[in-house]
Enzyme design. Structure first.
Site, short mmCIF file in Angstrom:
data_model
loop_
_atom_site.label_atom_id
_atom_site.label_comp_id
_atom_site.label_asym_id
_atom_site.label_seq_id
_atom_site.Cartn_x
_atom_site.Cartn_y
_atom_site.Cartn_z
CE1 TYR A 40 63.28 36.76 -31.61
CE2 TYR A 40 61.55 35.26 -30.92
CZ TYR A 40 62.84 35.72 -30.81
OH TYR A 40 63.68 35.12 -29.90
CG HIS A 98 65.38 40.16 -27.26
ND1 HIS A 98 64.51 40.08 -28.31
CD2 HIS A 98 66.18 39.07 -27.37
CE1 HIS A 98 64.78 39.00 -29.03
NE2 HIS A 98 65.80 38.37 -28.48
#
Length: 267
Positions: A40, A98
């Protein structure tokens, strides 16, 4: 059992001042579960907002996620230490893989064992997975044991209910976290959800979140607007009837929003 707060604040796609404001407002309104990730690019700003908020660290639950480039045995722990430095923390509460390694170029056991080692070193309290297929989850369980996997975080909203993966994950007594619970706002205009919202004097976002919470999922909506952050929290007080839950369950249409080119073959 893990102690993952049922209601969290997602930070996907939020950058710079936008993420600082979202996290600051969220903490001010009572959110205590903040979800970020290496990819991110906002861990440092999330850390800044948390540091400025003066909320006691032991009242917070902070999640980050290891990116695919850092899954190798020699990179995973150093990358997590880098995340901790950005977050201004000695330890996160939860670290997730992730995504499985693209094309399974690295064995699941390799990165799950490295993640378990990060936990042993005290870098993270809990470990878990995200975007794992049933096959990947089986391999993760073989590597570290189901009881070590605090959650599986996957896309779940009324239009993608991911039932096969949900059912298998539950069968292993692994908790689920629903990301993108509002389907990028698509829930706001769905006639069925709009109708149920009217019956509860609520908004459609609150109904979608209540639907998620009522199934026992943790849910991590994100918003840049303080008013939305506040109204989302009210979902915790909404109880949907069996008929309403059933009506929403019929909205499933396999509408997957997070599907990058390196995603695994979905179940």
């Amino acid at each position: 059992m893990n102690n993952i707060p049922a209601f969290g604040l997602g930070t996907f796609r939020l950058k710079d001042q936008q993420v600082i404001d979202s996290v600051s407002n969220g903490l001010d309104l009572g959110y205590r579960h903040i979800d970020t990730a290496q990819i991110y690019g906002n861990e440092a700003d999330v850390g800044k907002a948390i540091a400025a908020a003066k909320v006691a660290r032991d009242e917070l639950f902070v999640t980050t996620k290891i990116w695919t480039e850092n899954l190798s045995k020699d990179k995973l722990i150093p990358s997590l230490k880098e995340s901790l430095a950005k977050l201004q923390m000695d330890q996160v509460d939860l670290t997730l893989i992730h995504w499985p390694a693209p094309n399974d170029s690295i064995a699941v056991a390799t990165y799950m064992e490295a993640l378990a080692e990060a936990k042993a070193q005290g870098l993270t309290k809990l470990i878990g997975v995200s975007n794992f297929t049933i096959a990947h989850l089986k391999q993760a369980i073989d590597a570290v044991g189901a009881s070590e996997i605090a959650t599986q975080q996957i896309e779940i909203h009324p239009f993608l209910q991911n039932r096969k993966v949900v059912d298998f994950t539950r069968s292993q007594h692994i908790h689920l976290t629903a990301y993108m619970p509002l389907a990028y706002g698509k829930v706001m205009t769905d006639p069925v959800i709009v109708e149920i919202a009217k019956a509860h004097q609520a908004n459609p976002a609150q109904i979608a979140l209540a639907w998620s919470l009522q199934q026992g999922f943790a849910t991590i909506p994100s918003s840049t607007k303080r008013a939305n952050l506040e109204s989302n929290l009210a979902a915790k007080d909404i109880r949907l009837t069996d008929a309403e839950m059933d009506a929403i369950s019929r909205l499933d249409r396999n509408d997957r929003l997070a599907n990058p080119d390196f995603a695994p073959q979905w179940d």
